[in-house]
Design an enzyme around this catalytic site. Structure first.
Site, short mmCIF file in Angstrom:
data_model
loop_
_atom_site.label_atom_id
_atom_site.label_comp_id
_atom_site.label_asym_id
_atom_site.label_seq_id
_atom_site.Cartn_x
_atom_site.Cartn_y
_atom_site.Cartn_z
N PRO A 1 0.86 -1.18 0.00
CG PRO A 1 0.07 -0.98 2.21
CD PRO A 1 1.00 -1.77 1.35
CE1 TYR B 1 1.13 6.97 3.66
CE2 TYR B 1 0.36 9.25 3.52
CZ TYR B 1 1.01 8.24 4.21
OH TYR B 1 1.57 8.49 5.44
NE ARG C 1 -0.50 -3.82 4.74
CZ ARG C 1 -0.82 -2.88 5.65
NH1 ARG C 1 -2.03 -2.82 6.16
NH2 ARG C 1 0.09 -2.01 6.04
CD GLU D 1 0.04 -6.67 12.15
OE1 GLU D 1 -0.93 -6.52 12.95
OE2 GLU D 1 0.92 -5.81 11.97
CG HIS E 1 7.87 -1.87 11.17
ND1 HIS E 1 6.67 -2.49 11.35
CD2 HIS E 1 7.56 -0.57 10.97
CE1 HIS E 1 5.68 -1.62 11.27
NE2 HIS E 1 6.21 -0.44 11.05
CG ASP F 1 6.91 2.78 6.18
OD1 ASP F 1 6.45 1.68 5.78
OD2 ASP F 1 6.55 3.31 7.23
N1 UDP Z 1 -0.38 3.79 3.99
C1 UDP Z 1 -1.24 4.22 2.99
N2 UDP Z 1 -2.16 5.19 3.28
C2 UDP Z 1 -2.25 5.76 4.51
C3 UDP Z 1 -1.37 5.33 5.53
C4 UDP Z 1 -0.46 4.33 5.24
O1 UDP Z 1 -1.17 3.74 1.87
O2 UDP Z 1 -3.09 6.63 4.72
C5 UDP Z 1 0.63 2.76 3.68
C6 UDP Z 1 2.06 3.26 3.79
O3 UDP Z 1 2.50 3.78 2.55
C7 UDP Z 1 2.81 2.01 4.16
C8 UDP Z 1 1.79 1.24 4.99
O4 UDP Z 1 0.51 1.74 4.62
O5 UDP Z 1 3.15 1.26 3.02
C9 UDP Z 1 2.02 1.37 6.49
O6 UDP Z 1 1.84 2.72 6.87
P1 UDP Z 1 2.55 3.38 8.11
O7 UDP Z 1 4.02 3.36 7.87
O8 UDP Z 1 1.94 4.70 8.35
O9 UDP Z 1 2.21 2.40 9.29
P2 UDP Z 1 3.18 1.98 10.43
O10 UDP Z 1 4.46 1.57 9.77
O11 UDP Z 1 3.36 3.19 11.27
O12 UDP Z 1 2.47 0.85 11.09
#
Ligand code: UDP
Length: 253
Positions: free
Chosen positions: A10, A12, A81, A202, A230, A103
């Site tokens: 996912p 953005y 997802r 998960e 992560h 990320d």
């Molecule tokens: N993501 C997205 N839209 C959103 C927030 C997150 O597509 O509004 C995606 C983001 O690009 C990443 C994944 O979801 O691939 C996890 O996001 P984030 O890093 O914010 O979550 P964390 O790692 O803090 O659990």
């Protein structure tokens, strides 16, 4: 016969998106034989994402997830997802499915190890939180190829059955449409990622796919190495050099 690897990401538009997608794309590009990268955006396919994907040289599909329920953005990619899973199901794409957020940092070895999974594989992920300035592990504790327990931490003190990070497991796509094959009578189609309880996505998903630890494979055997990290990087408050432009992605003009 080596299995196909299918990666769902996912994504953005935001300041560091170009950096994140390029970094991930460049690891994926090195994986042999080539894998399939399913990249999912919310609402519409942005030109910024399309441009990066075209240049990576990775075999990809760029999907859009239409949020029917208009739920908050706080779901952090859950709907995206699920859209990736639906695509795999609809087209009966055969392979090992892996959720790779844009990320995080991934080793090449990780993607190569995924092909050895027969049904469901899991491994420990190192979590690095910039704000807390510390690293923790989340995922299985293993004895040879057996999963015998879990690394837990403050984030996971609540009652989660399996302490696995989103980027710490992968599974055979046939699970999505062929429950009998896994010798377990769960409802078909299986419920997708949970959209309600944050932190439980998960485990809710995994609980439908395996009964217990005995049905899990450790990756690599004995979980002996960290294969991905992560990150919690915060891009707010970045200071840009003169002439750098922040519209959707960070760019130099
Ligand atoms: N993501 C997205 N839209 C959103 C927030 C997150 O597509 O509004 C995606 C983001 O690009 C990443 C994944 O979801 O691939 C996890 O996001 P984030 O890093 O914010 O979550 P964390 O790692 O803090 O659990």
């Amino acid at each position: 016969e080596r299995k196909q690897v299918i990666v769902i990401t996912p994504t953005y538009n935001r300041a560091l998106q170009a950096y994140f997608l390029n970094r991930l794309g460049q690891v994926l590009r090195l994986v042999q034989p080539p894998l399939l990268w399913i990249v999912v955006e919310m609402t519409s396919a942005s030109a910024e994402t399309a441009e990066i994907l075209r240049k990576t040289g990775v075999m990809y599909r760029h999907l859009v997830c239409v949020n029917k329920n208009n739920t908050s953005v706080k779901d952090r990619g859950v709907h995206q997802r699920n859209a990736g899973l639906e695509h795999i199901e609809r087209h009966r794409l055969d392979g090992i499915v892996y959720f790779a957020d844009d990320d995080n940092v991934y080793s090449l070895e990780l993607f190569e190890s995924l092909r050895n999974i027969s049904r469901f594989g899991t491994w420990p992920v190192a979590m690095l939180a910039q704000s807390k300035n510390k690293a923790i592990l989340e995922g299985p504790v293993c004895n040879a190829s057996q999963v015998i327990g879990w690394h837990t931490n403050e984030k996971s003190k609540r009652l989660r059955r399996f302490h696995v990070d989103m980027s710490g497991f992968a599974f055979n796509s046939t699970i999505l449409w062929d429950p009998k094959r896994w010798n377990r009578p769960f409802s078909n189609p299986i419920r997708q990622l949970d959209t309600v309880k944050e932190g439980f996505q998960e485990t809710t998903f995994i609980e439908q796919v395996v009964e217990d630890e005995s049905q899990m494979e450790s990756v690599p055997p004995s979980c002996s190495r960290i294969l991905n990290w992560h990150l919690h990087l915060d891009a707010h408050g970045l200071v840009y050099p003169r002439g750098w432009l922040l519209q959707k992605n960070l760019e130099v003009v």
